[in-house]
Write an enzyme that holds these catalytic residues in place. Structure first.
Site, mmCIF file in Angstrom:
data_model
loop_
_atom_site.group_PDB
_atom_site.id
_atom_site.type_symbol
_atom_site.label_atom_id
_atom_site.label_comp_id
_atom_site.label_asym_id
_atom_site.label_seq_id
_atom_site.Cartn_x
_atom_site.Cartn_y
_atom_site.Cartn_z
ATOM 1 N N CYS B 37 0.811 -1.221 0.000
ATOM 2 C CA CYS B 37 0.000 0.000 0.000
ATOM 3 C C CYS B 37 0.840 1.264 0.000
ATOM 4 O O CYS B 37 0.313 2.360 0.181
ATOM 5 C CB CYS B 37 -1.001 -0.001 1.134
ATOM 6 S SG CYS B 37 -0.530 -0.918 2.571
ATOM 7 N N ASP B 39 2.904 2.208 2.224
ATOM 8 C CA ASP B 39 2.990 2.760 3.574
ATOM 9 C C ASP B 39 4.433 2.848 4.030
ATOM 10 O O ASP B 39 5.268 2.044 3.629
ATOM 11 C CB ASP B 39 2.256 1.847 4.571
ATOM 12 C CG ASP B 39 0.752 1.974 4.457
ATOM 13 O OD1 ASP B 39 0.298 2.802 3.649
ATOM 14 O OD2 ASP B 39 0.057 1.241 5.169
ATOM 15 N N CYS B 63 -2.573 3.864 6.134
ATOM 16 C CA CYS B 63 -4.011 3.825 6.419
ATOM 17 C C CYS B 63 -4.255 3.825 7.927
ATOM 18 O O CYS B 63 -3.323 3.736 8.724
ATOM 19 C CB CYS B 63 -4.615 2.578 5.801
ATOM 20 S SG CYS B 63 -3.962 1.073 6.523
ATOM 21 N N CYS B 106 -0.723 -4.585 7.934
ATOM 22 C CA CYS B 106 -0.428 -3.407 8.751
ATOM 23 C C CYS B 106 0.170 -3.821 10.092
ATOM 24 O O CYS B 106 1.065 -3.152 10.616
ATOM 25 C CB CYS B 106 -1.692 -2.579 8.995
ATOM 26 S SG CYS B 106 -2.407 -1.959 7.474
#
Lengths: 207, 139
Positions: B37, B39, B63, B106
Site C-alpha cells: 500500500c 505505507d 491507512c 499493517c
C-alpha cells in the site's frame, strides 16, 4: 506475439473448424470463442515490452469490446452469452493491467521470470527509499499554502514520470533486478503523488 | 469493511506520535515499508541503561490500521525489556485491533518496525543480535 497459445490453431467448440488461438470468433461458423491461455500482451495483440503504444492498446481493446457487447448476444445461446462475457472479462483484465505503468511493469517482470509481488504482506527496509518517502510525506502533510503544495505535487508527478523512464531503460537494458527495484519505488512515488494531489485538493477548497 | 472501534480510537487519538534524535545512542530506530500500500512507518525506542524501553515514538504514513498498529505497539513496548518487546507478534496486534484479513499486513509492518528498532539499538550498543539469549533457565 510470443505466446504459442495465441498463435496455435484450435478447433472451434461449435463447428470443430480451425480457429486461431487469439480469435474472438470462429471464421467458419462465426461462433464466439472462449478466452484461451494467452498472456495479456498477446491477448491484445501487443508485443510484450514495457514501452507500448497506448493508442494502439486502446484501439484494440475498445474494438474487441464493441464486438463483444452484450446487445450483440441478446438472441444467442446461453453458451455463447457466457463465452462472450468470459472473453470480455479477460480482455478487461489485460487492458487494465497493461495501461497502468506500474501494473504493466510488475506483470512484465512476472512474464520474464522475475516475479515481484507488490500485493503481498511482505515489508521492505530499503533505508534510502523509506527515508526519502518519510521526508516527502512529512513535507506534504506540513504544506499549508496552495503555492507550497502545488510545488510539491508537481515535483511528485515529475518523480513518477522519471521513474517510469528509468523502468523503461532497465527493461531495455535487460536489467530485471533494477526494473523490479524501480517497480517498488514507482509504487511509493505513485502513492506520494496521490497524497499530494489529495492535500492540494483540500487546500484549494480552503479546508 | 469498517474499522473496529479500537482502530478508530487509535487513529483519532494516536499515542506517542513524534520522533527522537536517531543519532542519540540510547535510541533505536526502525524504518519499514509495506509496498502493498505504499505505507512507511518509523518506530523509535528510547532504552534505559538497564535495557528497559522507557519511551517509544512513531510516525506512520499509511491507512488507519497502520497508524493504529504502530500507536498500539508504542504503548505496549513501554516498560518492557528488549527481549520482551521482541516477542510481540503481529497476530496479537491484529487481534487486539480486530483487524480484517486485508489489513493484517499493517500489523506485520508494526511487528517488523519494533524488531528493526531493537536491532538498530543493539547494533549501536554493540550487543550482538545474533547471540541467542540464555533463556533456557527461565523456562
Amino acid at each position: 506475439m510470443n505466446a504459442s497459445a495465441a498463435a496455435a490453431i484450435l478447433p472451434c467448440w461449435s463447428c470443430k473448424g480451425p480457429v486461431c488461438g487469439r480469435a474472438l470468433f470462429c471464421s467458419v461458423c462465426g461462433a464466439v470463442q472462449g478466452p484461451n491461455a494467452a498472456d495479456h500482451f498477446a491477448r491484445l495483440g501487443m508485443t510484450p515490452a514495457y514501452d507500448i503504444d497506448i493508442d494502439a492498446l486502446e484501439r484494440q481493446y475498445f474494438g474487441f469490446q464493441r464486438r463483444l457487447h452484450p446487445d450483440r448476444f441478446a438472441g444467442r445461446s446461453g453458451k455463447e452469452k457466457m463465452l462472450s462475457q468470459q472473453q470480455a472479462t479477460s480482455l478487461n483484465e489485460a487492458y487494465e493491467t497493461l495501461k497502468d505503468p506500474l501494473k504493466r511493469a510488475v506483470y512484465l517482470l512476472g512474464l520474464l521470470g522475475r516475479a515481484v509481488d507488490l500485493s503481498a504482506c511482505g515489508t521492505i527496509s530499503d533505508p534510502e527509499l523509506l527515508m526519502e518517502q518519510m521526508e516527502k510525506r512529512e513535507a506534504i502533510a506540513e504544506a499549508d499554502t496552495v503555492e507550497a503544495i502545488t510545488k510539491l505535487s508537481a515535483s511528485a508527478d515529475a518523480d513518477v514520470i522519471a521513474c517510469q523512464c528509468h523502468i523503461s531503460a532497465a527493461f531495455n537494458a535487460g536489467d530485471l533486478d533494477a526494473a523490479a527495484e524501480l517497480a517498488t519505488r514507482l509504487k511509493y512515488l505513485t502513492k506520494l503523488a496521490e497524497d499530494a494531489r489529495a492535500r492540494k485538493g483540500r487546500l484549494m477548497r480552503g479546508a | 469493511m469498517a474499522y473496529s472501534d479500537k482502530v478508530i480510537e487509535h487513529y483519532e487519538n494516536p499515542r506517542n506520535v513524534g520522533s527522537f534524535d536517531k543519532d542519540d545512542k540510547d535510541v533505536g530506530t526502525g524504518l519499514v515499508g509495506a509496498p502493498a500500500c505504499g505505507d512507511v512507518m518509523k518506530l523509535q525506542i528510547k532504552v534505559s541503561a538497564d535495557g528497559i524501553i522507557e519511551d517509544a515514538k512513531f510516525k506512520t504514513f499509511g491507512c488507519g490500521s497502520a497508524i493504529a498498529s504502530s500507536s498500539l505497539v508504542t504503548e505496549w513496548v513501554k516498560g518492557k525489556t528488549l527481549d520482551e518487546a521482541e516477542k510481540i507478534k503481529n497476530t496479537e496486534i491484529a487481534q487486539e485491533l480486530a483487524l480484517p484479513p486485508v489489513k493484517i499486513h499493517c500489523s506485520v509492518l508494526a511487528e517488523d518496525a519494533i524488531k528493526a528498532a531493537i536491532a538498530d539499538y543493539r547494533k549501536k550498543t554493540g550487543e550482538g543480535d545474533d547471540v541467542p539469549e540464555a533463556d533456557a533457565a527461565a523456562g
